[in-house]
Design a protein around this motif. Structure first.
Motif, mmCIF file in Angstrom:
data_model
loop_
_atom_site.group_PDB
_atom_site.id
_atom_site.type_symbol
_atom_site.label_atom_id
_atom_site.label_comp_id
_atom_site.label_asym_id
_atom_site.label_seq_id
_atom_site.Cartn_x
_atom_site.Cartn_y
_atom_site.Cartn_z
ATOM 1 N N ILE A 127 6.388 18.862 19.125
ATOM 2 C CA ILE A 127 5.450 19.855 18.616
ATOM 3 C C ILE A 127 6.176 21.181 18.436
ATOM 4 O O ILE A 127 6.969 21.590 19.290
ATOM 5 C CB ILE A 127 4.233 20.025 19.570
ATOM 6 N N ARG A 128 5.972 21.814 17.311
ATOM 7 C CA ARG A 128 6.584 23.125 17.054
ATOM 8 C C ARG A 128 5.825 24.184 17.831
ATOM 9 O O ARG A 128 4.670 23.992 18.205
ATOM 10 C CB ARG A 128 6.546 23.412 15.543
ATOM 11 N N SER A 129 6.457 25.335 18.073
ATOM 12 C CA SER A 129 5.854 26.379 18.907
ATOM 13 C C SER A 129 4.549 26.911 18.333
ATOM 14 O O SER A 129 3.710 27.425 19.076
ATOM 15 C CB SER A 129 6.843 27.538 19.112
ATOM 16 N N ASP A 130 4.346 26.788 17.008
ATOM 17 C CA ASP A 130 3.093 27.226 16.405
ATOM 18 C C ASP A 130 2.083 26.084 16.294
ATOM 19 O O ASP A 130 1.077 26.198 15.601
ATOM 20 C CB ASP A 130 3.341 27.850 15.031
ATOM 21 N N LEU A 131 2.357 24.973 16.991
ATOM 22 C CA LEU A 131 1.498 23.785 17.061
ATOM 23 C C LEU A 131 1.380 23.061 15.723
ATOM 24 O O LEU A 131 0.356 22.440 15.416
ATOM 25 C CB LEU A 131 0.103 24.137 17.605
ATOM 26 N N THR A 132 2.451 23.109 14.948
ATOM 27 C CA THR A 132 2.532 22.319 13.718
ATOM 28 C C THR A 132 3.612 21.254 13.902
ATOM 29 O O THR A 132 4.348 21.262 14.882
ATOM 30 C CB THR A 132 2.892 23.192 12.504
ATOM 31 N N GLY A 133 3.699 20.340 12.932
ATOM 32 C CA GLY A 133 4.768 19.353 12.944
ATOM 33 C C GLY A 133 4.637 18.276 13.995
ATOM 34 O O GLY A 133 5.632 17.684 14.428
ATOM 35 N N PHE A 134 3.419 17.991 14.432
ATOM 36 C CA PHE A 134 3.192 17.009 15.500
ATOM 37 C C PHE A 134 3.786 15.644 15.154
ATOM 38 O O PHE A 134 3.612 15.120 14.057
ATOM 39 C CB PHE A 134 1.687 16.865 15.736
ATOM 40 N N GLN A 135 4.512 15.067 16.133
ATOM 41 C CA GLN A 135 5.025 13.705 16.018
ATOM 42 C C GLN A 135 4.792 12.970 17.335
ATOM 43 O O GLN A 135 5.004 13.528 18.405
ATOM 44 C CB GLN A 135 6.527 13.686 15.692
ATOM 45 N N HIS A 136 4.329 11.732 17.236
ATOM 46 C CA HIS A 136 4.113 10.868 18.396
ATOM 47 C C HIS A 136 4.950 9.620 18.177
ATOM 48 O O HIS A 136 4.688 8.847 17.263
ATOM 49 C CB HIS A 136 2.620 10.526 18.520
ATOM 50 N N ARG A 155 11.197 21.219 10.795
ATOM 51 C CA ARG A 155 11.314 22.555 10.200
ATOM 52 C C ARG A 155 12.047 23.484 11.168
ATOM 53 O O ARG A 155 11.979 23.302 12.390
ATOM 54 C CB ARG A 155 9.941 23.120 9.892
ATOM 55 N N PRO A 156 12.743 24.506 10.658
ATOM 56 C CA PRO A 156 13.404 25.465 11.545
ATOM 57 C C PRO A 156 12.411 26.115 12.505
ATOM 58 O O PRO A 156 11.252 26.360 12.163
ATOM 59 C CB PRO A 156 13.989 26.494 10.571
ATOM 60 N N GLY A 157 12.873 26.373 13.708
ATOM 61 C CA GLY A 157 12.034 26.996 14.719
ATOM 62 C C GLY A 157 12.284 26.389 16.082
ATOM 63 O O GLY A 157 13.248 25.646 16.288
ATOM 64 N N THR A 158 11.417 26.722 17.033
ATOM 65 C CA THR A 158 11.507 26.191 18.390
ATOM 66 C C THR A 158 10.550 25.020 18.539
ATOM 67 O O THR A 158 9.367 25.121 18.213
ATOM 68 C CB THR A 158 11.171 27.276 19.422
ATOM 69 N N TRP A 159 11.065 23.913 19.040
ATOM 70 C CA TRP A 159 10.282 22.708 19.240
ATOM 71 C C TRP A 159 10.296 22.335 20.714
ATOM 72 O O TRP A 159 11.303 22.530 21.394
ATOM 73 C CB TRP A 159 10.856 21.543 18.429
ATOM 74 N N THR A 184 16.059 23.908 19.649
ATOM 75 C CA THR A 184 16.096 24.853 18.532
ATOM 76 C C THR A 184 16.539 24.136 17.270
ATOM 77 O O THR A 184 17.539 23.407 17.282
ATOM 78 C CB THR A 184 17.049 26.020 18.824
ATOM 79 N N VAL A 185 15.789 24.339 16.207
ATOM 80 C CA VAL A 185 16.181 23.858 14.886
ATOM 81 C C VAL A 185 16.597 25.081 14.082
ATOM 82 O O VAL A 185 15.747 25.902 13.714
ATOM 83 C CB VAL A 185 15.020 23.112 14.202
ATOM 84 N N PRO A 186 17.906 25.272 13.845
ATOM 85 C CA PRO A 186 18.393 26.480 13.185
ATOM 86 C C PRO A 186 17.833 26.634 11.771
ATOM 87 O O PRO A 186 17.512 25.659 11.095
ATOM 88 C CB PRO A 186 19.913 26.273 13.164
ATOM 89 N N GLY A 187 17.741 27.883 11.348
ATOM 90 C CA GLY A 187 17.254 28.203 10.012
ATOM 91 C C GLY A 187 16.202 29.293 10.084
ATOM 92 O O GLY A 187 15.850 29.786 11.155
#
Length: 308
Positions: A127-136, A155-159, A184-187
């Motif tokens: 889960i991304r820090s903004d609660l998007t990109g959910f994967q199970h 996507r770039p950001g903190t997961w 961390t996903v750079p970008g």
């Protein structure tokens, strides 16, 4: 005079007998209340001092996902001597990636014995820090205890990556754990605003509605209803030994909660109403992800739930 005294004594005796009977009924009712509230699987990690009746145990045993509830919010990589370890702190963006990790036990060695929970030895969430990109994901384990989670493009950001499991042996045998680490996903990371709280959402032509008003730190039932084209859905297929899988993440700290299904599976005709046992520990907004299967296709619906 003697007759009056005897009459008074008899009235006092009857009153005392009535009071004693009332007290006995009150104590019996209290004992019954304690018995019915001590349902197995509702407080894993704590020992019950009251043994539930066979009928209660059998009824709860028929409910999927109620045997090994994980405790804690999952925001630590260590719990009870178990540790989630990974060599990489950064993950690439824009492409699939295989994340390798291990779960080490109190003895410092990789754990290789796990008890299946909802048909899988491990459930892995991204889960991304903004609660998007959910994967199970259900990762695979090599003989040496190394797990591989095949992640879709990030996507770039903190997961934050969560590992949910139950050891099959050792000091943690039979206890549910949820451990996590941030990656961390750079970008260039762009934060997506959290959608406002809502009772319903749509995905793939289905309308998903959530009923219930949970309070922080309290057990509360939730009911999820599904409809399509204005008609109740009754063709849900089993997924992970239930008709739906419901996971929640808290806004701000991404705390984890697994809302356990209590609807019994009876074939490929589930729905339209599904019951869940919810205990969300913190007030605020929670992002719920509901996964359900119809016609062999897995659907994932998301909505924001406000917890008081």
């Amino acid at each position: 005079m003697i007759s009056s005294t005897r009459s008074t004594a008899r009235r006092r005796s009857l009153a005392a007998t009535g009071a004693a009977a009332a007290l006995a009924l009150t104590l019996a009712a209290c004992g019954s209340s304690r018995d019915t509230s001590s349902m197995p699987g509702m407080h894993h990690g704590a020992e019950s001092t009251v043994s539930p009746s066979p009928s209660t145990s059998q009824a709860m045993g028929d409910m999927p996902g109620m045997d090994h509830m994980a405790t804690g919010n999952g925001l630590s990589d260590t719990q009870g001597g178990y540790r989630f370890t990974a060599t990489d702190a950064n993950l690439p963006s824009g492409r699939q990636v295989a994340l390798r990790f291990t779960i080490t036990g109190p003895d410092g060695k990789p754990v290789t014995d796990f008890t299946p929970e909802q048909t899988k030895r491990m459930h892995f969430y991204a889960i991304r820090s903004d609660l998007t990109g959910f994967q199970h994901i259900h990762p695979t384990m090599a003989a040496d205890g190394t797990w591989r989670a095949d992640l879709a493009s990030l996507r770039p950001g903190t997961w934050r990556m969560f590992s949910s499991f139950t050891p099959g042996s050792g000091t943690g045998k039979g206890k549910g754990f949820v451990l996590s680490r941030t990656f961390t996903v750079p970008g260039q990371a762009t934060k997506s605003p959290l959608p406002a709280p809502a009772r319903s959402t749509q995905v793939d032509g289905y309308t998903v509605t959530v009923e219930g008003t949970p309070m922080a730190g309290m057990e509360h039932p939730l009911t999820v209803s599904l409809a399509k084209d204005g008609k109740p859905v009754t063709d849900l297929q089993p997924y992970l030994n239930s008709y739906a899988h419901l996971t929640a993440f808290h806004e701000g700290d991404t705390a984890f909660a697994h809302l356990h299904p209590t609807t019994k599976v009876t074939g490929d005709h589930g729905g339209p109403d599904l019951a869940f046992h919810a205990e969300l520990p913190t007030s605020g907004n929670w992002r719920l992800f509901l996964q359900f299967r119809t016609g062999g296709t897995l659907h994932t619906a998301a909505l924001t739930l406000r917890v008081g």
